[in-house]
Scaffold this motif. Structure first.
Motif, mmCIF file in Angstrom:
data_model
loop_
_atom_site.group_PDB
_atom_site.id
_atom_site.type_symbol
_atom_site.label_atom_id
_atom_site.label_comp_id
_atom_site.label_asym_id
_atom_site.label_seq_id
_atom_site.Cartn_x
_atom_site.Cartn_y
_atom_site.Cartn_z
ATOM 1 N N GLU A 70 6.081 -3.588 25.476
ATOM 2 C CA GLU A 70 7.210 -2.656 25.442
ATOM 3 C C GLU A 70 6.714 -1.243 25.747
ATOM 4 O O GLU A 70 5.646 -0.832 25.312
ATOM 5 C CB GLU A 70 7.879 -2.686 24.073
ATOM 6 N N GLU A 72 8.340 3.005 26.817
ATOM 7 C CA GLU A 72 9.514 3.864 26.971
ATOM 8 C C GLU A 72 9.719 4.143 28.448
ATOM 9 O O GLU A 72 8.824 4.647 29.118
ATOM 10 C CB GLU A 72 9.350 5.183 26.220
ATOM 11 N N GLU A 73 10.899 3.785 28.934
ATOM 12 C CA GLU A 73 11.241 4.022 30.334
ATOM 13 C C GLU A 73 12.181 5.214 30.421
ATOM 14 O O GLU A 73 13.204 5.255 29.749
ATOM 15 C CB GLU A 73 11.903 2.777 30.931
ATOM 16 N N ASP A 74 11.823 6.163 31.248
ATOM 17 C CA ASP A 74 12.637 7.356 31.457
ATOM 18 C C ASP A 74 13.526 7.120 32.661
ATOM 19 O O ASP A 74 13.066 7.137 33.806
ATOM 20 C CB ASP A 74 11.744 8.576 31.675
ATOM 21 N N LYS A 82 17.009 7.170 28.327
ATOM 22 C CA LYS A 82 15.703 6.555 28.093
ATOM 23 C C LYS A 82 15.970 5.244 27.373
ATOM 24 O O LYS A 82 16.978 5.097 26.675
ATOM 25 C CB LYS A 82 14.813 7.454 27.238
ATOM 26 N N CYS A 83 15.074 4.299 27.554
ATOM 27 C CA CYS A 83 15.232 3.033 26.837
ATOM 28 C C CYS A 83 13.859 2.429 26.576
ATOM 29 O O CYS A 83 12.848 2.888 27.104
ATOM 30 C CB CYS A 83 16.122 2.074 27.623
ATOM 31 N N ARG A 84 13.842 1.428 25.727
ATOM 32 C CA ARG A 84 12.632 0.662 25.427
ATOM 33 C C ARG A 84 12.678 -0.564 26.337
ATOM 34 O O ARG A 84 13.617 -1.358 26.273
ATOM 35 C CB ARG A 84 12.585 0.256 23.958
ATOM 36 N N GLY A 100 18.597 0.093 24.841
ATOM 37 C CA GLY A 100 18.986 1.489 24.680
ATOM 38 C C GLY A 100 20.474 1.588 24.409
ATOM 39 O O GLY A 100 21.067 0.705 23.781
#
Length: 135
Positions: A70, A72-74, A82-84, A100
């Motif tokens: 996992e 963090e995606e920006d 942003k989401c995991r 997210g």
């Protein structure tokens, strides 16, 4: 580990992009622009690390990530969130889960011959794109 997706691909077709973008709360003007774009994709696999570049004349988006971890995606370049995110192989499908604000968000890639398929989902809306490998 799944198949090798490495290569450079050009968009052949897409369906339901406008509805997908609307589900992401993208404003109508930007949706119209995005629907006109003909993105290229470049995928580089190096062991447990992948880079997926989506390239357009308007904006580029680069994902550089480890598989099965996992991160963090920006997504600010896409929809301001942003989401995991976790990306993993499920057989010959490269599957991404993005946790997210938006429910059931993610995508999957797979190959059929020299065609790269991409199916993106969010809140029950599905967008499909097909790319042809050019190198």
């Amino acid at each position: 580990m799944g198949i090798d997706l490495s290569g450079y691909y050009q968009l052949v077709s897409q369906e339901n992009m406008e509805a997908y973008l609307a589900a992401l709360d993208i404003n109508i003007a930007l949706r119209k622009i995005v629907c006109l774009l003909r993105p290229d994709k470049e995928i580089i696999q190096n062991g447990n690390r992948m880079v997926i570049r989506t390239l357009t004349t308007f904006r580029n988006y680069v994902m550089d990530f480890p598989l099965d971890e996992e991160f963090e995606e920006d997504l600010s370049a896409v929809d301001g969130r942003k989401c995991r995110t976790t990306v993993r192989w499920e057989g010959d499908y490269l599957v991404c889960i993005q946790n997210g604000e938006k429910a059931n968000r993610g995508w999957k890639h797979w190959l059929e011959g020299d065609l790269l398929h991409l199916e993106m989902t969010v809140e029950g809306v599905i967008c499909k794109q097909i790319f042809k490998k050019v190198k």
